[in-house]
Design a protein around this motif. Structure first.
Motif, short mmCIF file in Angstrom:
data_model
loop_
_atom_site.label_atom_id
_atom_site.label_comp_id
_atom_site.label_asym_id
_atom_site.label_seq_id
_atom_site.Cartn_x
_atom_site.Cartn_y
_atom_site.Cartn_z
N THR A 288 -9.30 2.09 6.12
CA THR A 288 -8.88 1.52 5.14
C THR A 288 -9.24 0.28 5.32
O THR A 288 -9.45 -0.42 4.17
N ILE B 42 -8.85 4.12 -3.43
CA ILE B 42 -8.43 3.18 -3.66
C ILE B 42 -7.44 3.06 -5.04
O ILE B 42 -8.79 2.10 -5.79
N ILE C 225 -3.70 4.84 -2.08
CA ILE C 225 -3.99 4.46 -1.45
C ILE C 225 -4.41 6.39 -0.93
O ILE C 225 -3.52 6.78 -0.66
N ASP D 116 0.81 -0.92 0.14
CA ASP D 116 -0.01 -0.28 0.27
C ASP D 116 0.62 1.31 -0.52
O ASP D 116 1.85 1.16 0.97
N VAL E 226 0.38 4.78 0.16
CA VAL E 226 -0.61 5.59 1.31
C VAL E 226 -0.18 6.77 1.18
O VAL E 226 0.72 7.48 1.81
#
Length: 294
Positions: A239, A104, A94, A11, A13
């Motif tokens: 998330t 996302i 994300i 991920d 982010v």
């Protein structure tokens, strides 16, 4: 043993005050890389909730793949079924805003190479107390895994995300479907969660619709209907809330908790997760869940 056949992503982010609109550029205030993917998230959530868990999936031969393998293992997940393939690992970009909302984009990478469960995967599925599936792997692979679980008499849990049309052969093999309210509406074409629940039960034996801050709605073909309120908290990052819920629910059901207790257990785990940033980094331990339940 709970087997999770699913995706592992890194991920990426970005934290922003307000998510950008189409064509808009905004300045973020922080960036993190966090191991995730719906499959890996559910595996870690289940392991931290007290389950014995095996993860079945793929990562690339890059640094992200090595980090994801290490993160799963450190959480207590058996990674013997995590294969390595040439090329990049999957990633998820994300954007998290200051209200805890997120958007996302997933790029499958190594996840997209899985065309079906291997012989070792099939053995792990057949020996499991539950099989957790999501839709971040190619659909034929998900269908084959679900059918293998069904033939072996293993309860099959499906998180139908990202939302997409579900083939009949998949639904026929699923025991419990766990969509959020938007996914439930997309699958059934029915607006309103009560109506969507009834429509889902025409497709599968058991359904749980997660409703965020409004809790969860449960139904089964036996006629049982339950609504479990959410634990009221201040959300920081939502998330991994759904994946945390499913992982904890699978553990509770594998331990044969009554349905109401299992739903409270899963809802409490999800509530704890949204108070922390990240996906795999936000999931609570068994002790934290039990302490919160009192």
């Amino acid at each position: 043993m709970i087997s999770v056949f699913g995706s592992a992503n890194m991920d990426l982010v970005a934290y922003v005050s307000k998510a950008p609109k189409l064509g808009e550029t905004v300045t973020g205030h922080r960036f993190r890389t966090i191991p995730g993917g719906k499959g890996a998230n559910q595996a870690i959530a289940a392991a931290r909730a007290g389950g014995e868990v095996a993860f079945l999936g793929a990562v690339g031969d890059d640094g992200f793949g090595a980090e994801m393998r290490s993160t799963l293992a450190e959480a207590g997940v058996d990674v013997h079924g995590l294969r390595q393939v040439p090329g990049p690992s999957g990633i998820a970009h994300i954007v998290v805003d200051d209200d805890g909302g997120n958007s996302i984009i997933v790029v499958p990478g190594a996840n997209g190479t899985i065309t079906g469960p291997s012989g070792e995967d099939l053995a792990a599925i057949a020996g499991a107390s539950a099989l957790l599936l999501q839709l971040e792997l190619p659909m034929p692979a998900v269908v084959a895994a679900a059918q293998a679980g069904n033939v072996a008499g293993v309860p099959v849990f499906l998180t139908p995300a990202p939302a997409q049309p579900l083939p009949a052969e998949l639904l026929e093999a699923v025991t419990t479907i766990v969509p959020n309210e938007h996914e439930a509406a997309a699958i059934t074409g029915v607006q309103g969660v009560e109506g969507a629940l009834e429509a889902l039960l025409e497709l599968v034996e058991e359904a749980v619709i997660t409703l965020g801050s409004d809790g969860a709605l449960y139904g089964s073909r036996s006629g049982e209907r339950l609504r479990v309120p959410a634990v009221k908290v201040d959300a920081v990052d939502t998330t991994a809330a759904g994946d945390t819920f499913v992982g904890a629910l699978a553990v509770a059901r594998a331990e044969r908790m009554p349905v109401t207790a299992a739903l409270h257990f899963a809802s409490t785990a999800a509530a704890l997760s949204v108070q922390r940033e990240g996906a795999s980094t936000s999931m609570p331990t068994r002790r934290e869940i039990e302490n919160a339940l009192g």
